[in-house]
Design a protein around this motif. Structure first.
Motif, mmCIF file in Angstrom:
data_model
loop_
_atom_site.group_PDB
_atom_site.id
_atom_site.type_symbol
_atom_site.label_atom_id
_atom_site.label_comp_id
_atom_site.label_asym_id
_atom_site.label_seq_id
_atom_site.Cartn_x
_atom_site.Cartn_y
_atom_site.Cartn_z
ATOM 1 N N GLU A 111 12.963 -4.803 -15.734
ATOM 2 C CA GLU A 111 13.218 -5.470 -17.012
ATOM 3 C C GLU A 111 12.574 -4.695 -18.152
ATOM 4 O O GLU A 111 13.155 -4.530 -19.223
ATOM 5 C CB GLU A 111 12.666 -6.893 -16.996
ATOM 6 C CG GLU A 111 13.516 -7.894 -16.260
ATOM 7 C CD GLU A 111 12.920 -9.300 -16.317
ATOM 8 O OE1 GLU A 111 12.246 -9.630 -17.319
ATOM 9 O OE2 GLU A 111 13.123 -10.047 -15.349
ATOM 10 N N ALA A 114 14.640 -1.650 -18.905
ATOM 11 C CA ALA A 114 15.871 -2.035 -19.588
ATOM 12 C C ALA A 114 15.594 -2.379 -21.057
ATOM 13 O O ALA A 114 16.362 -1.993 -21.948
ATOM 14 C CB ALA A 114 16.515 -3.219 -18.872
ATOM 15 N N LEU A 115 14.517 -3.093 -21.327
ATOM 16 C CA LEU A 115 14.173 -3.439 -22.705
ATOM 17 C C LEU A 115 13.823 -2.201 -23.517
ATOM 18 O O LEU A 115 14.196 -2.091 -24.700
ATOM 19 C CB LEU A 115 13.025 -4.444 -22.734
ATOM 20 C CG LEU A 115 13.378 -5.857 -22.269
ATOM 21 C CD1 LEU A 115 12.107 -6.705 -22.130
ATOM 22 C CD2 LEU A 115 14.360 -6.511 -23.236
ATOM 23 N N LYS A 117 15.013 0.784 -23.050
ATOM 24 C CA LYS A 117 16.281 1.482 -23.332
ATOM 25 C C LYS A 117 17.046 0.775 -24.437
ATOM 26 O O LYS A 117 17.675 1.413 -25.278
ATOM 27 C CB LYS A 117 17.138 1.541 -22.065
ATOM 28 C CG LYS A 117 16.670 2.564 -21.068
ATOM 29 C CD LYS A 117 17.594 2.587 -19.851
ATOM 30 C CE LYS A 117 17.091 3.597 -18.849
ATOM 31 N NZ LYS A 117 17.911 3.600 -17.624
ATOM 32 N N LYS A 118 17.015 -0.540 -24.435
ATOM 33 C CA LYS A 118 17.719 -1.323 -25.437
ATOM 34 C C LYS A 118 17.157 -1.065 -26.834
ATOM 35 O O LYS A 118 17.888 -0.952 -27.801
ATOM 36 C CB LYS A 118 17.616 -2.805 -25.094
ATOM 37 C CG LYS A 118 18.494 -3.699 -25.920
ATOM 38 C CD LYS A 118 18.401 -5.125 -25.402
ATOM 39 C CE LYS A 118 19.324 -6.031 -26.177
ATOM 40 N NZ LYS A 118 19.238 -7.410 -25.704
ATOM 41 N N ARG A 123 13.193 2.125 -32.569
ATOM 42 C CA ARG A 123 12.019 1.256 -32.508
ATOM 43 C C ARG A 123 10.962 1.747 -33.499
ATOM 44 O O ARG A 123 10.641 2.925 -33.536
ATOM 45 C CB ARG A 123 11.486 1.278 -31.077
ATOM 46 C CG ARG A 123 10.304 0.460 -30.844
ATOM 47 C CD ARG A 123 10.028 0.434 -29.366
ATOM 48 N NE ARG A 123 8.694 0.967 -29.155
ATOM 49 C CZ ARG A 123 8.188 1.238 -27.990
ATOM 50 N NH1 ARG A 123 8.892 1.109 -26.922
ATOM 51 N NH2 ARG A 123 6.974 1.677 -27.871
#
Length: 142
Positions: A111, A114-115, A117-118, A123
């Motif tokens: 998770e 994945a976060l 990468k999102k 950022r």
């Protein structure tokens, strides 16, 4: 059926040695198998010697008493086996918990990836202001 006189003699001598606790060819346990081994005859031969088997059954039918040392040994063995079963149960329970924690950790890791990468490179990190420090008046007189 019957056995020869020589075989009957061998069986009676073997029986006497076993009952006296002085075996020559066995561990001394009072079993028909040991009677055959002690007499150096086959197990089938022992069962053909019906008269001798009747004598054996009459003499060995009584319960075999264990010495205090044997009783203590058997109790110690039983206690150690019980402790081993309990320890194995605890290990199994702990292993189950570790497996569950490993699965949760792996899910959290994926998770997190994945976060990240999102969010990607857009950022922005916000800087947190450092807390103000009030050290009071500074002495210069040394």
């Amino acid at each position: 059926m019957s056995v020869s006189a020589a075989t009957a003699t061998k069986l009676r001598e073997a029986m006497a040695r076993l009952l006296a606790g002085e075996p020559l060819h066995t561990n001394g346990a009072l079993t028909k198998e040991n009677l055959a081994r002690e007499a150096r005859v086959s197990h089938a031969t022992v069962h053909r010697a019906e008269e001798i088997l009747a004598e054996w059954d009459a003499k060995v039918a009584r319960p075999v008493l264990r010495s205090p040392g044997e009783v203590q040994r058997d109790e110690t063995i039983a206690s150690l086996r019980r402790q081993l079963r309990e320890a194995k149960a605890q290990v199994t329970e702990a292993q189950g918990k570790l497996d569950a924690l490993a699965a949760v950790t792996a899910n959290l890791y994926h998770e997190n990836i994945a976060l990240k990468k999102k969010l990607g490179s857009s950022r922005r990190l916000a800087s947190i202001p450092a807390p103000a420090t009030d050290h009071g008046p500074v002495r210069t007189d040394g």
